[in-house]
Write a protein that holds these residues in place. Structure first.
Motif, PDB file in Angstrom:
ATOM      1  N   THR A   1       0.823  -1.220   0.000  1.00  0.00           N
ATOM      2  CA  THR A   1       0.000   0.000   0.000  1.00  0.00           C
ATOM      3  C   THR A   1       0.845   1.253   0.000  1.00  0.00           C
TER       4      THR A   1
ATOM      5  N   LEU B   1       0.969   2.713  -3.254  1.00  0.00           N
ATOM      6  CA  LEU B   1      -0.304   3.088  -3.849  1.00  0.00           C
ATOM      7  C   LEU B   1      -0.769   4.422  -3.279  1.00  0.00           C
TER       8      LEU B   1
ATOM      9  N   ALA C   1      -2.300   8.188  -2.937  1.00  0.00           N
ATOM     10  CA  ALA C   1      -3.539   8.714  -3.501  1.00  0.00           C
ATOM     11  C   ALA C   1      -3.316   9.381  -4.845  1.00  0.00           C
TER      12      ALA C   1
ATOM     13  N   VAL D   1      -8.259  12.034  -3.094  1.00  0.00           N
ATOM     14  CA  VAL D   1      -7.015  12.105  -2.340  1.00  0.00           C
ATOM     15  C   VAL D   1      -7.234  11.646  -0.905  1.00  0.00           C
TER      16      VAL D   1
ATOM     17  N   LEU E   1     -18.441   4.219   1.590  1.00  0.00           N
ATOM     18  CA  LEU E   1     -17.950   4.836   0.353  1.00  0.00           C
ATOM     19  C   LEU E   1     -16.908   3.949  -0.317  1.00  0.00           C
ATOM     20  N   ARG E   2     -16.013   3.383   0.506  1.00  0.00           N
ATOM     21  CA  ARG E   2     -14.959   2.538  -0.077  1.00  0.00           C
ATOM     22  C   ARG E   2     -15.564   1.283  -0.674  1.00  0.00           C
TER      23      ARG E   2
ATOM     24  N   GLY F   1     -16.823   1.756  -4.038  1.00  0.00           N
ATOM     25  CA  GLY F   1     -15.826   1.989  -5.078  1.00  0.00           C
ATOM     26  C   GLY F   1     -15.203   3.363  -5.030  1.00  0.00           C
ATOM     27  N   LEU F   2     -15.597   4.179  -4.021  1.00  0.00           N
ATOM     28  CA  LEU F   2     -15.008   5.508  -3.908  1.00  0.00           C
ATOM     29  C   LEU F   2     -13.968   5.450  -2.789  1.00  0.00           C
ATOM     30  N   TYR F   3     -12.721   5.294  -3.175  1.00  0.00           N
ATOM     31  CA  TYR F   3     -11.649   5.158  -2.200  1.00  0.00           C
ATOM     32  C   TYR F   3     -10.494   6.079  -2.615  1.00  0.00           C
ATOM     33  N   GLU F   4      -9.535   6.199  -1.727  1.00  0.00           N
ATOM     34  CA  GLU F   4      -8.407   7.065  -2.006  1.00  0.00           C
ATOM     35  C   GLU F   4      -7.674   6.530  -3.236  1.00  0.00           C
TER      36      GLU F   4
ATOM     37  N   LEU G   1     -20.894  15.078   2.974  1.00  0.00           N
ATOM     38  CA  LEU G   1     -19.845  14.129   2.587  1.00  0.00           C
ATOM     39  C   LEU G   1     -18.897  14.727   1.562  1.00  0.00           C
TER      40      LEU G   1
END
Lengths: 105, 733
Positions: free
Chosen positions: A13, A16, A18, A45, A57-58, A61-64, A92
């Motif tokens: 990670t 990986l 942002a 970010v 959210l993650r 599919g909405l992740y950093e 949010l």
């Protein structure tokens, strides 16, 4: 740029960040997602919200590091996240920092 | 997604690669195989469940919570019986919502009902494979054999996606069956795959964490294994707990475990990781690789189509107008389309009662069967057409993808009173009938929002209030027409509906700021792609709702109807035989237990301007509001149908106070009475459904009691203000 990993997957990670998928030519400063105009694209970010909402959210599919496209912006924001359309409340979107491809104005 | 791997054209019918597979490893072919179905919302999970089980379903609640538990069963091609539990739609196993917590508890074997699956069927939306693989990868680590149903495969094809299924099987290490549940394609293959999977080893994690992170998490994993968890599940749980904020029930009491989590978080931060997002980063990194190798995108027609529809449906001007038109259609349909069926049911029940009355000798037993049982059953059955129509509409709106848009459009209004946009549909349904309205609250995820909505839905003026409004407005409000057919009577009726609506919004705001106080959850809503609904699944869902209503509410209302009949019938007293039959009935009613109740409560209703007869009618209508009209008809010796309603109105206007000689019913009394019925919860069916939907048992009764109490207090207070205020303003005449 997409990360292609071989089997077995070893995901480091720390490699990986942002900004890994951000458009290097963007040259824009990170801002709150709520500030983005319809039609703009950005890379997430940071997600600053409660842990429950962050998990949700993650999972959606909405992740950093994920790419988003703003479809509509009013009291809520409609986003396209990897082909999934999400409606997010302003509380949010104000807490989500993105690196835009193109900023307002 | 790219085209880095072999592309294989999907076959039709789908999923042939597993057809013909045989199970040879099941020890006991006769034992029931327990399968749990899980999947993201909007993946067609329920459609697949309905396709597998048909009407062989049993609906209940998970113990102690209001989350619905639907269990069904089917037989495999080899004749093995399979019990299937439809777990709530979940985006992950993060236990962020009651639904996800239930799913996690069942899959980890912590379910209160001790129901643990032998195989998990993960339903995946083929058109959004990457997002759906997040949940799939979590489930695959639980140490339970897994089958993946690649559902809506046709939609993925239409969207220009080509999925290499054999490669996906290779990547995931589990059976993957392409399905089109709404057309029944791939269902038999799924059944066979489930049977085979029961004899296969459970899948394992398909990626590895960085060595440093593995090392840091090792003590936590060891602690979880020590508490009885499988090593694979323990690794998933350790990763998951890093992002969890709440101490969950199965973790509570294990202070050592909580300490281990805290230490792991600190150590990971020290090593440069972000613990709360470690899980999403590693899973999505793996998912990216999988989709790179298995999915090829050739066009974006599907999302384009949904986008084009949304430009109209979510338009700032057209969107709300379309929404209002659709809601008007639903409202009107529930009102009007149900009417012929309601009349048919009433006719059938009446003829049945007459038939039985003809067979049985006159007496109390006949009275019990005809007036108690038949009338009671009839009063339940008449709600059925409205429920069926309403749930058919709700199903259509949900399956087509419009429901999420409606919630989006209404969110701003509902948020002002502390509710979610999804609360609007149940409240609108309440105009037709509170019973389906309360049942429709199941689409609301947040338990407090859902309960607040349940508590206020009965304030929306339902169709059962119409007979009361019609009688009183027709009798006491002058037919003055102001312009273009709009008159005082119509405006009074509209006023009653508006009063109920405003009261519902106000009550919701109060509940959300007091008993059901909680943060207003920001909107996180998936707007699924528009789809054609599955008629089979729709029919199964509607049949299931109807059956549920009849079984639960039916038993309660039937027994209470019998009690009311007994109260109106006993004790038997001598009546003056020289009087007309209606007068004899009135005399008997006055002396019955119900009549005595009317007299007993007369002092309580006197401040509202009512006499004992209205008291009796109110007491009788505690079971159902419309009984008020028929009871008044009985008391005044006239019926309540057709021109007899006019006769009843004339009788009411002619009624005089025996002491003062003044009219008993004035316009002020009538308006006060209507206001009383706007607010009062006089419906046993609603009480029964509230008990069930608010959690059942003691908790359910407490909420139902509170609902009944606050609405009665509101009704009394408002009627008192109207009457006393009117008198003070000199409007008593």
């Amino acid at each position: 740029m997409r990360i292609i990993l071989n089997k077995p997957i070893v995901a480091n990670t720390r490699q990986l960040p942002a900004f890994a998928e951000a458009d290097p030519s963007a040259g824009e400063r990170p801002c709150a997602l709520a500030q983005c105009l319809p039609g703009s694209r950005a890379t997430v970010v940071d997600i600053a919200c409660s842990a429950d909402e962050g998990c949700r959210l993650r999972a959606l599919g909405l992740y950093e590091g994920s790419r988003v496209c703003v479809i509509d912006s009013r009291h809520c924001m409609v986003l396209d996240v990897r082909g999934t359309r999400l409606a997010l409340g302003q509380a949010l979107t104000s807490g989500i920092t993105v690196q835009p491809d193109r900023l307002r104005g | 997604m790219s085209s880095t791997t072999t592309v294989q054209r999907p076959r039709t019918p789908v999923g042939e690669q597993l057809a013909g597979g045989r199970s040879g490893t099941i020890d006991d072919a006769n034992a029931v195989l327990r399968v749990a179905i899980i999947g993201n919302p909007n993946t067609g999970k329920t459609t697949l469940f309905n396709a597998l089980t048909g009407l062989r379903q049993r609906v209940g609640n998970f113990a102690g919570v209001t989350v619905e538990r639907v269990e069904g069963h089917f037989r495999t091609p080899d004749g093995r019986r399979v019990a299937v539990l439809d777990l709530p739609g979940s985006y992950s196993l993060s236990a962020g919502s009651p639904d996800e917590k239930i799913a996690l508890d069942v899959l980890l074997g912590h379910d209160v009902d001790r129901w643990s699956p032998q195989v998990v069927l993960v339903v995946v939306d083929a058109a959004h494979l990457d997002r759906n693989l997040f949940l799939t990868s979590q489930v695959m680590e639980l140490g339970i054999p897994v089958v993946v149903a690649l559902n809506q495969f046709d939609v993925a094809q239409e969207d220009g996606l080509v999925i290499d299924v054999p490669e996906l099987i290779h990547e995931l290490g589990v059976s993957v069956v392409p399905t089109v549940a709404k057309r029944g394609e791939g269902i038999e293959t799924v059944k066979r795959a489930l049977e085979i999977a029961a004899g296969l080893p459970a899948p394992a994690r398909r990626f590895t964490l960085p060595g440093v992170a593995e090392g840091i998490l090792a003590p936590l994993v060891g602690r979880l294994v020590g508490s009885g968890m499988l090593p694979s599940a323990a690794r998933m749980e350790a990763l998951r707990l890093l992002a969890a904020t709440r101490a969950e029930p199965h973790v509570l009491g294990q202070t050592e475990l909580l300490r281990e989590v805290g230490e792991a978080v600190t150590a990971l931060q020290g090593a440069g990781f972000a613990p709360h997002r470690l899980e999403s980063e590693v899973r999505y990194a793996w998912i990216s690789g999988v989709t790179e190798r298995t999915v090829t995108s050739t066009s974006v027609t599907g999302s384009d189509r949904s986008h084009r529809i949304d430009t109209v449906i979510l338009h700032r001007v057209w969107g709300p107008l379309i929404f209002l038109a659709l809601m008007a259609l639903v409202f009107q349909s529930v009102f009007t389309w149900a009417q012929p069926f309601i009349e048919a049911i009433e006719w059938g029940v009446a003829r049945g009662g007459e038939l039985v009355a003809g067979w049985m000798p006159a007496g109390d037993l006949r009275g019990l069967v005809v007036d108690g049982v038949f009338a009671g059953v009839g009063s339940v059955l008449v709600f059925l057409p409205q429920i069926a129509i309403l749930f058919a509409f709700i199903g259509l709106l949900e399956q087509s993808g419009y429901m999420a848009r409606a919630a989006f459009l209404m969110d701003r209004v509902m948020r002002k009173v502390g509710l979610h946009g999804k609360s609007f549909i149940p409240m609108l349904s309440g105009y037709a009938c509170a019973v389906p309205g309360i049942m429709a609250t199941r689409t609301i995820e947040d338990p407090k929002d859902r309960l607040a909505t349940i508590m206020v839905v009965p304030l929306m003026s339902c169709s059962a209030r119409l007979p009361v409004y019609t009688l009183l407005i027709g009798s006491f409000v002058p037919p003055v027409v102001y312009f273009a057919g709009v008159g005082l009577q119509g405006l009074t009726m509209l006023g009653m509906y508006l009063l109920g609506t405003l009261a519902a919004l106000g009550a919701a705001a109060i509940f959300k700021r007091t008993l059901l106080k909680g943060p207003v959850r920001p909107m996180i809503l998936e707007l699924p792609g528009y789809r054609w609904p599955s008629l089979h699944s729709l029919a199964v869902s509607v049949a299931q709702r109807c059956r549920l209503f009849l079984r639960r509410a039916g038993t309660v209302i039937l027994s209470l109807s019998i009690v009311l009949w007994a109260m109106a019938t006993y004790p038997r007293t001598a009546v003056d035989a020289t009087l007309p039959e209606e007068a004899q009935q009135e005399q008997q009613l006055a002396n019955s237990l119900l009549g005595r109740v009317g007299h007993a409560i007369e002092p309580a209703v006197r401040p509202l301007g009512y006499d004992w007869k209205i008291g009796v009618s109110i007491a009788a209508s505690f079971a159902a509001r419309e009984v008020f009209v028929s009871t008044m008809g009985t008391i005044y010796g006239v019926g309540d149908r057709g021109d007899e309603a006019v006769a009843l109105g004339q009788r009411l206007r002619a009624e005089r106070n025996p002491t003062t000689g003044a009219p008993t019913y004035t316009t002020l009394v009538a308006v006060g009475l209507m206001v009383f019925y706007v607010f009062a919860l006089m419906c046993i069916s609603t009480v029964a459904v509230t008990v069930r939907e608010a959690g059942g048992g003691r908790v359910g009764w407490q909420w139902a009691g509170l609902q009944f109490g606050y609405m009665l207090a509101l009704a009394y207070g408002a009627a008192w203000i109207v009457y006393r205020g009117g008198l003070a303003l000199g409007l008593g005449g």
